[in-house]
Design a protein around this motif. Sequence first.
Motif, mmCIF file in Angstrom:
data_model
loop_
_atom_site.group_PDB
_atom_site.id
_atom_site.type_symbol
_atom_site.label_atom_id
_atom_site.label_comp_id
_atom_site.label_asym_id
_atom_site.label_seq_id
_atom_site.Cartn_x
_atom_site.Cartn_y
_atom_site.Cartn_z
ATOM 1 N N ASP A 128 13.183 10.920 2.399
ATOM 2 C CA ASP A 128 14.692 11.336 2.963
ATOM 3 C C ASP A 128 15.367 12.477 2.276
ATOM 4 N N GLY A 265 18.500 12.699 12.697
ATOM 5 C CA GLY A 265 18.334 11.569 11.779
ATOM 6 C C GLY A 265 16.957 10.913 11.577
ATOM 7 N N ASP A 267 16.404 7.185 11.350
ATOM 8 C CA ASP A 267 16.698 5.496 11.201
ATOM 9 C C ASP A 267 15.452 5.235 12.106
ATOM 10 N N GLN A 270 12.144 5.345 10.211
ATOM 11 C CA GLN A 270 12.067 4.582 8.920
ATOM 12 C C GLN A 270 11.606 3.151 9.455
ATOM 13 N N SER A 271 12.151 2.592 10.474
ATOM 14 C CA SER A 271 12.014 1.300 10.628
ATOM 15 C C SER A 271 10.517 1.060 11.352
#
Length: 283
Positions: A128, A265, A267, A270-271
């Motif tokens: 990140d 972003g 998110d 990442q998942s």
Amino acid sequence: MINFNGTLLSEADSKLIVNNRGYKYGDALFETLKVVNGKIFFWEDHYFRLMSSMRILRMDIPMNFTMEFLESEILKTLEANDLLNASARVRLNVDRGEGGKYAPSKEAQVHYNISAEPHNLPFYNIDDSRSYIVDLYKDYFVAPGLLSGLKSNNKAIQVIGSIYAKENDFDNCLVLNTNKSVIEALNGNLFLVKGDTIKTPPLEDGCLKGVMRKQILELLAKDVNVTVEEASISPFELQKADELFVTNVIKGIVPITKYRKKTYGSDFAQSLIAKLNAKLRLL
């Protein structure tokens, strides 16, 4: 050590003959493999993509080119380089040997070579703290069609596009086809996230038939909360997206943090990478 048709040679002794068709005409294919502790990630998918590509190029596939044989040759190469119990990047290269001009001669026979080097990340992760800035590469375009999606040794656009990216301080570039649709990054497939819709260009647009692309699509197909589309992506959609990410077998998923004035972003990426690593543990 380099594996040439089953014989292990030092790099100094592993010179290609100048008449090699892979060198002269790009008459060659390759697979880039990630191997950890002797386990080849997604080996079956790599193998069948290679066989399919060889058929498209009308190569005479040797009878001994079974999945088991090539796997054993890869592992033999890793052992010779003290990488059998480590994380490694492997290149399996297949060419049509020597003989002929554009049309291969009857003497031309399929050859292979395998090389390996250390790779420091056994599993996939997303940093990140690191920015990843891209731009469109618009000097040259890819023709739509399945031939453009082969992992062949003809990578002129990827080479000069990478030079362009380096000269302009970009981490990567996005490639366009002749219809001006965005088809992929220089070193991987592209995914676009907008709300609960995930888009990736179809193979017919000319993008690489990526092994990691296949894994991601399989994971997304199990997620009832998203809609997946294999559809053309216009440059105008890029700045409207919530997330963009690039996929390949070596790095897994690489989120794009900035394209022109738009920041993104990570998110969803990442998942997704957590699911990817969970899938690997089951292999």
